[in-house]
Design an enzyme around this catalytic site. Sequence first.
Site, PDB file in Angstrom:
ATOM      1  N   TYR A   1     -14.610  -0.401   9.482  1.00  0.00           N
ATOM      2  CA  TYR A   1     -13.183  -0.076   9.623  1.00  0.00           C
ATOM      3  C   TYR A   1     -12.696  -0.431  11.034  1.00  0.00           C
ATOM      4  O   TYR A   1     -11.674  -1.102  11.203  1.00  0.00           O
ATOM      5  CB  TYR A   1     -12.994   1.415   9.357  1.00  0.00           C
ATOM      6  N   ARG A  34      -3.278  -1.252  -7.459  1.00  0.00           N
ATOM      7  CA  ARG A  34      -3.759  -0.742  -8.751  1.00  0.00           C
ATOM      8  C   ARG A  34      -3.078   0.548  -9.137  1.00  0.00           C
ATOM      9  O   ARG A  34      -2.688   0.741 -10.279  1.00  0.00           O
ATOM     10  CB  ARG A  34      -5.257  -0.519  -8.703  1.00  0.00           C
ATOM     11  N   GLY A  57       0.830  -1.221   0.000  1.00  0.00           N
ATOM     12  CA  GLY A  57       0.000   0.000   0.000  1.00  0.00           C
ATOM     13  C   GLY A  57       0.849   1.249   0.000  1.00  0.00           C
ATOM     14  O   GLY A  57       0.499   2.255   0.602  1.00  0.00           O
TER      15      GLY A  57
HETATM   16  N1  LIG Z   1      -4.504   8.238   6.846  1.00  0.00           N
HETATM   17  C1  LIG Z   1      -4.809   8.277   8.122  1.00  0.00           C
HETATM   18  O1  LIG Z   1      -5.136   9.364   8.667  1.00  0.00           O
HETATM   19  C2  LIG Z   1      -4.719   7.022   8.968  1.00  0.00           C
HETATM   20  C3  LIG Z   1      -5.038   7.113  10.326  1.00  0.00           C
HETATM   21  C4  LIG Z   1      -4.964   5.973  11.114  1.00  0.00           C
HETATM   22  C5  LIG Z   1      -4.524   4.769  10.570  1.00  0.00           C
HETATM   23  N2  LIG Z   1      -4.218   4.725   9.242  1.00  0.00           N
HETATM   24  C6  LIG Z   1      -3.767   3.431   8.723  1.00  0.00           C
HETATM   25  O2  LIG Z   1      -2.549   3.603   8.019  1.00  0.00           O
HETATM   26  C7  LIG Z   1      -2.494   2.675   6.926  1.00  0.00           C
HETATM   27  C8  LIG Z   1      -2.256   3.402   5.622  1.00  0.00           C
HETATM   28  O3  LIG Z   1      -3.316   4.305   5.424  1.00  0.00           O
HETATM   29  P1  LIG Z   1      -3.313   5.394   4.245  1.00  0.00           P
HETATM   30  O4  LIG Z   1      -3.868   6.638   4.784  1.00  0.00           O
HETATM   31  O5  LIG Z   1      -1.997   5.389   3.563  1.00  0.00           O
HETATM   32  O6  LIG Z   1      -4.419   4.756   3.281  1.00  0.00           O
HETATM   33  P2  LIG Z   1      -4.660   5.087   1.718  1.00  0.00           P
HETATM   34  O7  LIG Z   1      -6.083   4.738   1.413  1.00  0.00           O
HETATM   35  O8  LIG Z   1      -4.156   6.434   1.396  1.00  0.00           O
HETATM   36  O9  LIG Z   1      -3.713   4.002   1.058  1.00  0.00           O
HETATM   37  C9  LIG Z   1      -3.966   2.623   1.186  1.00  0.00           C
HETATM   38  C10 LIG Z   1      -3.200   1.902   0.131  1.00  0.00           C
HETATM   39  O10 LIG Z   1      -3.619   0.529   0.145  1.00  0.00           O
HETATM   40  C11 LIG Z   1      -3.676   0.115  -1.203  1.00  0.00           C
HETATM   41  N3  LIG Z   1      -4.522  -1.063  -1.329  1.00  0.00           N
HETATM   42  C12 LIG Z   1      -5.870  -1.155  -1.318  1.00  0.00           C
HETATM   43  N4  LIG Z   1      -6.247  -2.448  -1.506  1.00  0.00           N
HETATM   44  C13 LIG Z   1      -5.092  -3.159  -1.631  1.00  0.00           C
HETATM   45  C14 LIG Z   1      -4.810  -4.534  -1.851  1.00  0.00           C
HETATM   46  N5  LIG Z   1      -5.773  -5.438  -1.981  1.00  0.00           N
HETATM   47  N6  LIG Z   1      -3.500  -4.913  -1.918  1.00  0.00           N
HETATM   48  C15 LIG Z   1      -2.498  -4.018  -1.797  1.00  0.00           C
HETATM   49  N7  LIG Z   1      -2.714  -2.705  -1.618  1.00  0.00           N
HETATM   50  C16 LIG Z   1      -4.003  -2.292  -1.525  1.00  0.00           C
HETATM   51  C17 LIG Z   1      -4.194   1.305  -1.964  1.00  0.00           C
HETATM   52  O11 LIG Z   1      -3.891   1.187  -3.342  1.00  0.00           O
HETATM   53  C18 LIG Z   1      -3.405   2.420  -1.298  1.00  0.00           C
HETATM   54  O12 LIG Z   1      -2.126   2.545  -1.908  1.00  0.00           O
HETATM   55  C19 LIG Z   1      -3.814   1.892   6.980  1.00  0.00           C
HETATM   56  O13 LIG Z   1      -3.632   0.716   7.710  1.00  0.00           O
HETATM   57  C20 LIG Z   1      -4.727   2.816   7.751  1.00  0.00           C
HETATM   58  O14 LIG Z   1      -5.754   2.114   8.383  1.00  0.00           O
HETATM   59  C21 LIG Z   1      -4.313   5.816   8.431  1.00  0.00           C
END
Ligand SMILES: NC(=O)c1ccc[n+]([C@@H]2O[C@H](COP(=O)([O-])OP(=O)(O)OC[C@H]3O[C@@H](n4cnc5c(N)ncnc54)[C@H](O)[C@@H]3O)[C@@H](O)[C@H]2O)c1
Length: 317
Positions: A142, A36, A8
């Site tokens: 979530y 993707r 990701g």
């Molecule tokens: N952004 C925030 O504020 C926040 C806060 C708390 C926790 N998190 C956690 O941090 C982590 C990253 O979050 P983010 O903000 O970068 O999310 P994001 O949605 O920006 O990115 C998620 C990534 O996962 C990829 N993805 C989706 N399905 C996939 C699959 N089947 N296989 C491989 N990749 C896949 C997407 O293409 C994307 O690159 C997550 O675990 C999220 O729960 C984020």
Amino acid sequence: MKRILVTGSVRQIGSEPTMTLREQYGNDNVIVGVNRTQPQGELKDSGPFEKVNCTDIKEVDGVVKKYKVDTIIHLAAILSAVAEAKPNLAWDVNINGLYNVLEVAREHKCAVFTPSSIGAFGPTTPLDDTPQDTIQRPNTMYGVTKVSGELLCDYYYKRFQVDTRGVRYPGIISNVTLPGGGTTDYAVEIFYEAIKNKKYTCYIKAGTFLDMMYMPDAIKAAIDLMEADPGKLEHRNAFNVSAMSFDPEIIAAEIKKHIPEFTMDYDVDPVRQAIAETWPNNMDDSAAREEWGWKPAYELPAMTKDMIEKLTVKLSK
Ligand SMILES: NC(=O)c1ccc[n+]([C@@H]2O[C@H](COP(=O)([O-])OP(=O)(O)OC[C@H]3O[C@@H](n4cnc5c(N)ncnc54)[C@H](O)[C@@H]3O)[C@@H](O)[C@H]2O)c1
């Protein structure tokens, strides 16, 4: 950490940590896992990238074997607002994807970092000074997947000795990538709109406090925890970490100090508002501070100043 796979890695929390990891551990030692969305620019050109759909265990296993990966930074996930719209997909990616990563880690003796979230709490959690160990009964898909992920990671450590570690991230604020459909996205959007249009319509109500963190601190949290002495870690997979807590009025007032003509009004989104109301106002992150020395560098004023400076340059190009 010597050879690291970041799943990701193209979106919000992925691209900046990946580049920091490449600077610290060597470009060729950090493999960008792509689903993707294709990587662009520096992320694409600076080192290897491979297709890794985490719901396909063969793809995860193949890349771990090919590069002799010893650490998986598992960032692939479906975020809160998208998960409410597509609960099946959220379950598949957040649960089955994590299960696959843990299975591959068990087989190849990899360490695993997985972020949990403030979304792992729920309406019956104490919302002020939310303790490290407390009631977790989230009422969103979530949240359900994030609590399950915390427990699954604990299980793999206790049962199979997989070196699993993780933090509960608050809302992450970045000037590089746009957020991916979470409840705290407003705290990033507000900066873009303040700089471009001098006004912002906020979908979260005034008075709704949430924990937030600037991206450099989010990266530091992940690396510091992965490099921490394992002997000192009592809570491995779900450390509360925070840097600041504010409501929309407070961040708007801070932005106004830099852009005096900025104004904000409200058009509340009931879905994201309902989610935000079940998340902590501010977390107690003393366990992270005591067990591995967590200390954020950015509070609200420093983050706001840096965001406005960096985004002003970026948006003027
Ligand atoms: N952004 C925030 O504020 C926040 C806060 C708390 C926790 N998190 C956690 O941090 C982590 C990253 O979050 P983010 O903000 O970068 O999310 P994001 O949605 O920006 O990115 C998620 C990534 O996962 C990829 N993805 C989706 N399905 C996939 C699959 N089947 N296989 C491989 N990749 C896949 C997407 O293409 C994307 O690159 C997550 O675990 C999220 O729960 C984020």
